[in-house]
Scaffold this active site. Structure first.
Site, short mmCIF file in Angstrom:
data_model
loop_
_atom_site.label_atom_id
_atom_site.label_comp_id
_atom_site.label_asym_id
_atom_site.label_seq_id
_atom_site.Cartn_x
_atom_site.Cartn_y
_atom_site.Cartn_z
N VAL A 11 9.52 4.81 5.57
CA VAL A 11 10.69 5.53 5.06
C VAL A 11 11.50 6.15 6.19
O VAL A 11 12.72 5.94 6.30
CB VAL A 11 10.24 6.61 4.04
CG1 VAL A 11 11.38 7.56 3.71
CG2 VAL A 11 9.71 5.96 2.78
N THR A 121 7.23 11.58 -1.17
CA THR A 121 6.97 11.67 -2.61
C THR A 121 5.96 12.79 -2.83
O THR A 121 4.82 12.70 -2.36
CB THR A 121 6.43 10.32 -3.12
OG1 THR A 121 7.39 9.32 -2.81
CG2 THR A 121 6.18 10.37 -4.63
N GLU A 154 12.93 9.22 -2.13
CA GLU A 154 13.36 7.92 -1.60
C GLU A 154 12.96 6.81 -2.56
O GLU A 154 11.82 6.78 -3.03
CB GLU A 154 12.71 7.69 -0.23
CG GLU A 154 13.09 6.40 0.42
CD GLU A 154 14.60 6.20 0.52
OE1 GLU A 154 15.27 7.03 1.13
OE2 GLU A 154 15.11 5.23 -0.07
N LEU A 156 13.61 3.39 -1.78
CA LEU A 156 13.67 2.07 -1.13
C LEU A 156 12.48 1.21 -1.52
O LEU A 156 11.42 1.72 -1.86
CB LEU A 156 13.73 2.22 0.39
CG LEU A 156 12.55 2.82 1.17
CD1 LEU A 156 11.40 1.85 1.35
CD2 LEU A 156 13.03 3.30 2.52
N LYS A 157 12.71 -0.11 -1.48
CA LYS A 157 11.63 -1.06 -1.74
C LYS A 157 11.21 -1.65 -0.41
O LYS A 157 12.06 -2.14 0.33
CB LYS A 157 12.10 -2.21 -2.64
CG LYS A 157 12.63 -1.78 -4.00
CD LYS A 157 13.03 -2.99 -4.83
CE LYS A 157 14.32 -3.66 -4.39
NZ LYS A 157 15.56 -2.88 -4.53
N PHE A 257 10.94 -6.98 -13.01
CA PHE A 257 9.64 -6.29 -12.99
C PHE A 257 8.74 -6.62 -14.17
O PHE A 257 7.95 -5.78 -14.61
CB PHE A 257 9.85 -4.77 -12.89
CG PHE A 257 9.45 -4.27 -11.55
CD1 PHE A 257 10.29 -4.38 -10.48
CD2 PHE A 257 8.18 -3.74 -11.35
CE1 PHE A 257 9.90 -3.97 -9.22
CE2 PHE A 257 7.78 -3.32 -10.10
CZ PHE A 257 8.65 -3.43 -9.03
N GLY A 265 -0.04 -3.34 -5.73
CA GLY A 265 -0.68 -2.61 -4.62
C GLY A 265 0.39 -1.84 -3.87
O GLY A 265 1.34 -1.35 -4.47
N CYS A 268 2.65 2.94 -2.56
CA CYS A 268 3.29 3.87 -3.50
C CYS A 268 2.72 3.84 -4.92
O CYS A 268 2.20 4.84 -5.39
CB CYS A 268 4.79 3.62 -3.53
SG CYS A 268 5.57 4.03 -1.97
N LYS A 271 -0.99 5.14 -5.54
CA LYS A 271 -1.21 6.57 -5.26
C LYS A 271 -0.33 7.47 -6.14
O LYS A 271 -0.73 8.54 -6.55
CB LYS A 271 -1.02 6.87 -3.78
CG LYS A 271 0.40 7.13 -3.34
CD LYS A 271 0.46 7.74 -1.95
CE LYS A 271 1.89 7.73 -1.41
NZ LYS A 271 2.84 8.54 -2.15
N1 NAD Z 1 6.64 3.11 1.89
C1 NAD Z 1 7.46 3.10 0.88
O1 NAD Z 1 7.87 2.04 0.38
C2 NAD Z 1 7.96 4.38 0.28
C3 NAD Z 1 9.06 4.36 -0.60
C4 NAD Z 1 9.51 5.56 -1.13
C5 NAD Z 1 8.86 6.75 -0.83
N2 NAD Z 1 7.78 6.74 0.00
C6 NAD Z 1 7.13 8.02 0.32
O2 NAD Z 1 7.61 8.43 1.60
C7 NAD Z 1 6.56 9.10 2.31
C8 NAD Z 1 6.32 8.39 3.62
O3 NAD Z 1 5.84 7.10 3.35
P1 NAD Z 1 5.72 5.98 4.49
O4 NAD Z 1 5.28 4.75 3.82
O5 NAD Z 1 6.94 5.98 5.31
O6 NAD Z 1 4.51 6.59 5.34
P2 NAD Z 1 3.91 6.07 6.73
O7 NAD Z 1 2.47 6.33 6.67
O8 NAD Z 1 4.42 4.70 7.01
O9 NAD Z 1 4.58 7.05 7.82
C9 NAD Z 1 4.33 8.42 7.89
C10 NAD Z 1 4.54 8.87 9.33
O10 NAD Z 1 4.47 10.29 9.40
C11 NAD Z 1 3.87 10.63 10.64
N3 NAD Z 1 3.44 12.03 10.62
C12 NAD Z 1 2.35 12.59 10.02
N4 NAD Z 1 2.33 13.91 10.25
C13 NAD Z 1 3.42 14.21 10.98
C14 NAD Z 1 3.96 15.42 11.52
N5 NAD Z 1 3.35 16.58 11.34
N6 NAD Z 1 5.10 15.35 12.24
C15 NAD Z 1 5.72 14.17 12.44
N7 NAD Z 1 5.27 13.00 11.96
C16 NAD Z 1 4.13 13.02 11.24
C17 NAD Z 1 2.77 9.61 10.78
O11 NAD Z 1 2.31 9.53 12.12
C18 NAD Z 1 3.48 8.34 10.30
O12 NAD Z 1 4.10 7.67 11.38
C19 NAD Z 1 5.37 9.11 1.38
O13 NAD Z 1 5.36 10.31 0.65
C20 NAD Z 1 5.63 7.95 0.45
O14 NAD Z 1 5.01 8.10 -0.81
C21 NAD Z 1 7.33 5.58 0.58
#
Ligand code: NAD
Length: 449
Positions: A11, A121, A154, A156-157, A257, A265, A268, A271
């Site tokens: 994200v 999230t 967020e 995004l897909k 969908f 899987g 997102c 969990k």
């Molecule tokens: N991946 C998706 O498709 C998606 C879509 C929408 C929302 N989200 C939500 O967005 C959030 C992030 O998801 P993601 O997939 O990008 O996670 P991710 O695990 O890919 O990235 C998280 C990043 O945060 C960093 N981090 C952790 N603690 C930190 C701190 N104290 N300071 C700075 N950086 C720190 C980690 O090192 C990691 O690089 C989650 O809550 C997720 O549910 C994800």
């Protein structure tokens, strides 16, 4: 505008790159030094279509910066995004330790007014928690610098993240303070993505926080519903693909969908469904529908293993399966909670070996499982077929959709395909001499009542 983004994952990195692309000046902060060093060298830690050139151009153009220095990063932006992970804790609730750690860090170092925008999230009530953490930290430091906390979930897909951020369907902003001071900077930030029509939906913070969970739970519900229908179709001698088209043509249902498969899987849906169940239980509500969505999905992830055991028996010692598709969905290298992992781990438990291929997730499967005798990671989909007892498909990558069936037939010990994504026409495969098991159709139709 000057923006700071905490958490440079799927994200954070995509959002930062897209904001820089339209001209904002974006500082990216992550605690992972290795990741930040690699990004500075132009090595992008994840695969997302279009992301690598965007990061490179904007880094070289001086609009995108990378650091692990929180103090420096916090001084940069008026808007501070939180985009860190919210993984499940041991009970399945969202673990907020990374979100609150960022809130504390911002409060420790801020010297001027900040708008903290939460993109992670998070359960309803988290913005309040972030406010409390920041207020307590500021008080401890004898500071009274003002701040606001906004929720901006967020949507995004993965696999289409850059396109989704460039052209968002909606921009949900949750704020309990609708004053110009708070909303105006957010409007200005998103203005370049909001030109065609107003996509901003402004609401109170708790509603915004719940909107994100409601969206993911709705999508997961559609998938589990279709998987349940596919199991029924199989037992009743119907073809779920025909049923899918039959119901998709109803504009109230639509075609999106409603694809049956070997379970959802990713980082997102699993969990988030679990976290909303826990949040509901916490306030004394039994979310029966969500519990069923989760149970159906858990079972569906073993669907291919059940079909394989039906065909080959329970003991798979000495058998090798060619596996196409490791990522939890196409166009990503993300294997978090991927159905392929459940499939492989069960195959190994039953004594079988796996020859796997994925267009993007090869490094990820090596990182997760390391070297093992019962896993060969192959360079091409054709190489993954050689000498295997059957082909199993877990991810619907484009390049798997029209393979050379003669090559498949020539390479496998016997022409058997277990297709977890319903890519092929059962009749055509039968005519080519294949035994074809799919989800809710083809040879998987066994019991006709
Ligand atoms: N991946 C998706 O498709 C998606 C879509 C929408 C929302 N989200 C939500 O967005 C959030 C992030 O998801 P993601 O997939 O990008 O996670 P991710 O695990 O890919 O990235 C998280 C990043 O945060 C960093 N981090 C952790 N603690 C930190 C701190 N104290 N300071 C700075 N950086 C720190 C980690 O090192 C990691 O690089 C989650 O809550 C997720 O549910 C994800």
């Amino acid at each position: 505008m000057k923006v700071t983004v905490f958490g440079i994952g799927y994200v954070g990195l995509v959002q930062a790159a897209v904001l820089a692309e339209v001209g904002h000046d974006v500082m990216c902060i992550d605690v992972d030094e290795h990741k930040i060093e690699n990004l500075k060298k132009g090595n992008i830690p994840i695969f997302e279509p279009g992301l690598a050139p965007l990061v490179k151009q904007n880094y070289e153009g001086g609009r995108l910066h990378f650091t692990t220095d929180a103090k420096l990063g916090i001084a940069h932006g008026t808007i501070q995004f939180i985009a860190v992970g919210t993984p499940p804790d041991e009970h399945g609730s969202a673990d907020l330790q990374y979100v609150t750690a960022v809130a504390r860090t911002i409060a420790e170092h801020m010297t001027d007014r900040k708008v903290v925008v939460n993109k992670s999230t998070v359960p309803v009530g988290t913005a309040n928690k972030v406010c409390q953490v920041m207020a307590t930290t500021l008080e401890k430091h004898g500071s009274n610098v003002p701040f606001d906390v906004v929720s901006n979930p967020e949507f995004l897909k993965e696999g289409a993240a850059v396109a989704d951020c460039m052209r968002p369907e909606r921009i949900v902003i949750g704020s309990d303070n609708e004053s110009k001071e708070v909303i105006e900077p957010i409007r200005e930030l998103y203005e370049p993505f909001n030109r065609n029509h107003d996509r901003m939906i402004i609401m109170d913070i708790r509603s915004a926080e719940l909107t994100k969970y409601a969206a993911n739970c709705m999508l997961a519900t559609k998938i589990s519903f279709m998987n349940e229908m596919s199991n029924l179709a199989e037992m009743l001698g119907a073809d779920i693909e025909k049923v899918r088209q039959g119901i998709g043509s109803d504009s109230r249902i639509g075609y999106h969908f409603i694809y049956p498969g070997c379970g959802y899987g990713g980082s997102c849906f699993p969990k988030d469904v679990q976290a909303l169940i826990r949040a509901a239980e916490h306030i004394g509500y039994q979310p029966k529908l969500l519990q069923a969505v989760e149970q159906v999905n858990y079972k569906q992830k073993y669907k291919l293993n059940r079909l394989i055991s039906d065909y080959f028996g329970e003991d798979l010692k000495g058998k090798t399966f060619s596996l196409w598709g490791l990522a939890f969905k196409p166009n990503t290298d993300d294997m978090r909670e991927a159905s392929s992992r459940v499939l492989m781990e069960q195959l190994w438990q039953d004594g079988a070996a796996v020859q796997a291929y994925d267009p993007e997730a090869m490094h990820e499967v090596r990182r997760i499982y390391g070297q093992r005798d019962d896993l060969k990671v192959m360079d091409t989909k054709e190489a993954a077929l050689q000498g295997a007892d059957a082909l199993v498909i877990c991810t619907e990558w484009q390049s798997f959709r029209a393979p050379d069936f003669d090559i498949i037939k020539g390479a496998l010990k016997q022409p058997v395909i277990f297709d977890g994504r319903n890519l092929f026409d059962p009749e055509r495969l039968k005519n080519r001499g294949f035994t074809y098991y799919a989800i809710g159709r083809g040879s998987s139709i066994k019991t006709v009542i």
